[in-house]
Design a protein around this motif. Sequence first.
Motif, PDB file in Angstrom:
ATOM      1  N   GLY A   1       2.777  -6.510  10.260  1.00 23.33           N
ATOM      2  CA  GLY A   1       2.734  -5.902   8.929  1.00 23.33           C
ATOM      3  C   GLY A   1       3.274  -6.800   7.848  1.00 23.33           C
ATOM      4  N   ASN A   2       4.208  -7.667   8.203  1.00 18.31           N
ATOM      5  CA  ASN A   2       4.766  -8.588   7.210  1.00 18.31           C
ATOM      6  C   ASN A   2       3.705  -9.552   6.681  1.00 18.31           C
ATOM      7  N   LEU A   3       2.667  -9.808   7.495  1.00 19.62           N
ATOM      8  CA  LEU A   3       1.568 -10.650   7.033  1.00 19.62           C
ATOM      9  C   LEU A   3       0.752  -9.944   5.958  1.00 19.62           C
TER      10      LEU A   3
ATOM     11  N   TRP B   1       8.909  -3.716  16.420  1.00 15.38           N
ATOM     12  CA  TRP B   1       9.037  -5.155  16.170  1.00 15.38           C
ATOM     13  C   TRP B   1       7.662  -5.782  15.998  1.00 15.38           C
ATOM     14  N   LEU B   2       6.739  -5.449  16.905  1.00 19.31           N
ATOM     15  CA  LEU B   2       5.392  -6.008  16.834  1.00 19.31           C
ATOM     16  C   LEU B   2       4.675  -5.560  15.563  1.00 19.31           C
ATOM     17  N   ILE B   3       4.783  -4.267  15.249  1.00 19.23           N
ATOM     18  CA  ILE B   3       4.123  -3.729  14.053  1.00 19.23           C
ATOM     19  C   ILE B   3       4.669  -4.369  12.786  1.00 19.23           C
ATOM     20  N   LEU B   4       5.993  -4.539  12.728  1.00 18.73           N
ATOM     21  CA  LEU B   4       6.611  -5.108  11.525  1.00 18.73           C
ATOM     22  C   LEU B   4       6.299  -6.592  11.371  1.00 18.73           C
ATOM     23  N   VAL B   5       6.256  -7.309  12.493  1.00 22.99           N
ATOM     24  CA  VAL B   5       5.905  -8.732  12.413  1.00 22.99           C
ATOM     25  C   VAL B   5       4.480  -8.900  11.880  1.00 22.99           C
TER      26      VAL B   5
ATOM     27  N   GLU C   1      -9.112 -10.035   3.749  1.00 26.78           N
ATOM     28  CA  GLU C   1      -8.854  -9.781   2.334  1.00 26.78           C
ATOM     29  C   GLU C   1      -7.634  -8.891   2.228  1.00 26.78           C
ATOM     30  N   GLY C   2      -6.615  -9.312   1.470  1.00 22.98           N
ATOM     31  CA  GLY C   2      -5.351  -8.594   1.434  1.00 22.98           C
ATOM     32  C   GLY C   2      -5.195  -7.619   0.291  1.00 22.98           C
ATOM     33  N   GLY C   3      -6.146  -7.553  -0.639  1.00 21.23           N
ATOM     34  CA  GLY C   3      -5.977  -6.682  -1.802  1.00 21.23           C
ATOM     35  C   GLY C   3      -5.867  -5.211  -1.452  1.00 21.23           C
ATOM     36  N   TRP C   4      -6.611  -4.763  -0.467  1.00 26.78           N
ATOM     37  CA  TRP C   4      -6.614  -3.339  -0.114  1.00 26.78           C
ATOM     38  C   TRP C   4      -5.265  -2.897   0.424  1.00 26.78           C
ATOM     39  N   THR C   5      -4.535  -3.817   1.056  1.00 22.06           N
ATOM     40  CA  THR C   5      -3.238  -3.428   1.620  1.00 22.06           C
ATOM     41  C   THR C   5      -2.245  -3.079   0.518  1.00 22.06           C
ATOM     42  N   MET C   6      -2.264  -3.857  -0.560  1.00 21.00           N
ATOM     43  CA  MET C   6      -1.365  -3.567  -1.668  1.00 21.00           C
ATOM     44  C   MET C   6      -1.746  -2.278  -2.366  1.00 21.00           C
ATOM     45  N   GLN C   7      -3.049  -2.016  -2.480  1.00 17.04           N
ATOM     46  CA  GLN C   7      -3.509  -0.770  -3.089  1.00 17.04           C
ATOM     47  C   GLN C   7      -3.100   0.429  -2.236  1.00 17.04           C
TER      48      GLN C   7
END
Length: 254
Positions: free
Chosen positions: A214-216, A208-212, A36-42
Amino acid sequence: MKTKSENRKALPKFFLIILCSLVAGVLLGIGIAFAEGGWTMQFAAAVHKGLVAAAPWLLWSVAVLALAIVLVIRHTVKKRLAVWQEEDEEGLQAMDSLLNTGMLLNSVFSILSYFLTAVPLCCFREFSAASFIVSLAGFIACMAVMTVGQQLLVDLTKKLYPEKRGSVYDPKFQKTWYASCDEAERAMIGQAAMTAYKAGSYTCLALWLILVIGNLLFDFGLIPIAVVMAVWLVMTVSYITACMRLEKRKVSAK
């Protein structure tokens, strides 16, 4: 023969690390994609809001804290220097360690102040005029404190080691300072540079790994990844070309 033996010994471990990293990355990526991606935006919004509110005051806090640390270290070293005897090697090392700690903290605070200043510059629409001015004034205060503080620490270092030369206010300070170092100090600088290069390479790989991944979660695009890759590229090319130049000088000197 020795080279082949070392390669055969190291290769299985290398492939095992690559395989484990690949499996972990794939599993983590799949998990994130289905999570669930909602918490990441919050979470991102909360961090953003907190930084916008705190940046002006954090900048001034950094300036005050950095000044306090420099003054305390300066007072302590001057007090010890007044009673120091030349044969006291332990006392010299203790003062040198204090000055190096001050230099380290000064650099850390400087980097932190640059990060905090990016908040009002990038999010200026969310700042009032007063908050924006307070932020810029805090950044100027930080830069003044860092520069003067570094010079105070350098001046004390030159009292410990009179052969040292250079002023922080001089654009060629690092070159002048390096020229005043002896062979042992230059060798130590080279070893430290190698350690920093390795740490930087590992950090860029981790970022690089974290950003790749994290982009998801945050969908911030490829620009942050490109910036990390640019830093990694500049660092690597600079290091290798410097080694090549030094090798040529070594060969021509023979």
